[in-house]
Scaffold this motif. Structure first.
Motif, short mmCIF file in Angstrom:
data_model
loop_
_atom_site.label_atom_id
_atom_site.label_comp_id
_atom_site.label_asym_id
_atom_site.label_seq_id
_atom_site.Cartn_x
_atom_site.Cartn_y
_atom_site.Cartn_z
N GLU A 39 -10.78 38.57 -17.01
CA GLU A 39 -11.83 37.49 -17.96
C GLU A 39 -11.19 36.57 -18.59
OE1 GLU A 39 -10.88 40.62 -21.16
OE2 GLU A 39 -10.53 40.18 -18.81
N LEU A 40 -9.58 36.74 -19.16
CA LEU A 40 -9.12 36.03 -20.01
C LEU A 40 -8.88 34.65 -19.23
CD1 LEU A 40 -6.64 38.37 -21.82
CD2 LEU A 40 -8.83 37.35 -22.65
N LEU A 45 -10.34 28.92 -17.74
CA LEU A 45 -10.68 27.87 -16.46
C LEU A 45 -12.14 27.47 -16.88
CD1 LEU A 45 -9.66 29.95 -13.37
CD2 LEU A 45 -8.71 27.82 -14.27
N TRP A 46 -12.95 28.39 -17.49
CA TRP A 46 -14.35 27.79 -17.95
C TRP A 46 -14.02 26.77 -18.88
CZ3 TRP A 46 -15.93 33.41 -18.05
CH2 TRP A 46 -16.57 33.90 -16.77
N ASP A 47 -13.18 27.14 -19.81
CA ASP A 47 -13.17 26.31 -21.39
C ASP A 47 -12.33 24.88 -20.88
OD1 ASP A 47 -14.57 28.11 -22.97
OD2 ASP A 47 -12.87 28.84 -23.87
N ARG A 48 -11.35 25.12 -20.14
CA ARG A 48 -10.33 23.92 -19.91
C ARG A 48 -10.51 23.34 -18.63
NH1 ARG A 48 -5.42 24.49 -23.40
NH2 ARG A 48 -5.71 26.04 -24.82
N GLY A 49 -11.30 23.78 -17.82
CA GLY A 49 -11.20 23.38 -16.26
C GLY A 49 -10.12 23.73 -15.44
N PRO A 50 -10.20 23.05 -14.26
CA PRO A 50 -8.95 23.69 -13.26
C PRO A 50 -7.77 23.61 -14.19
CG PRO A 50 -10.60 22.21 -12.39
CD PRO A 50 -10.89 21.95 -13.74
N LEU A 103 -21.31 33.97 -13.73
CA LEU A 103 -20.64 35.17 -14.72
C LEU A 103 -20.45 35.04 -16.21
CD1 LEU A 103 -17.88 36.87 -12.57
CD2 LEU A 103 -20.28 37.80 -13.12
N ARG A 104 -20.27 33.60 -16.27
CA ARG A 104 -19.92 33.25 -17.94
C ARG A 104 -20.56 33.95 -18.99
NH1 ARG A 104 -17.84 27.37 -20.18
NH2 ARG A 104 -17.20 28.23 -21.98
#
Length: 149
Positions: A39-40, A45-50, A103-104
């Motif tokens: 999850e970390l 990835l969700w917050d910063r992108g690729p 899933l976020r």
């Protein structure tokens, strides 16, 4: 507490808390198809992108082998995609998939449940104090670790 660890009561407490925290995290994360630590990666990835895989290693304080295994498992589950960097083929870029984006909200709920379980009965002031104490311990351990290398 066993007599043999009485001289390191804080060490023993940290060990017990970390073990129980990871166990509860594992139980909660299984509901969404993840294992502790995955999850970390997803949060980054969700917050910063690729991200470059090496950047994920640095951001999460991981090692390359562990990150490779984690990313491979996430890829096999359909939550990330790996591809070579357009400007440097030696670099691997990791990006979240649409499946992981779905899933976020569930992962954020798991983290809220985990925090609620860990802080039940604590006032907001006590929680803030606990965070500060843990931050201080972390800083000390980072300093001690860097002195060992």
């Amino acid at each position: 507490m066993p007599d043999s660890v009485a001289a390191g009561a804080l060490n023993h407490a940290i060990f017990r808390v970390a073990r129980l925290h990871r166990m509860l995290a594992g139980q909660l994360l299984r509901r969404v198809g993840l294992h502790p630590g995955q999850e970390l990666v997803m949060m980054q990835l969700w917050d910063r992108g690729p991200q470059r895989q090496t950047d994920l290693v640095r951001l999460l304080g991981s090692d390359a082998a562990t990150m490779t295994r984690t990313v491979r498992r996430l890829e096999n589950a359909g939550f990330v995609r790996r591809f070579p960097c357009a400007t440097d083929k030696r670099v691997t870029i990791i990006e979240p998939t649409a499946a992981s984006n779905a899933l976020r909200a569930e992962v954020e709920r798991v983290w809220l449940d985990l925090e609620a379980g860990a802080t039940e009965g604590m006032t907001p002031e006590r929680q803030a104090e606990a965070v500060e104490v843990l931050r201080s311990i972390e800083e000390n351990l980072v300093r001690a670790t860097s002195q060992q290398t």
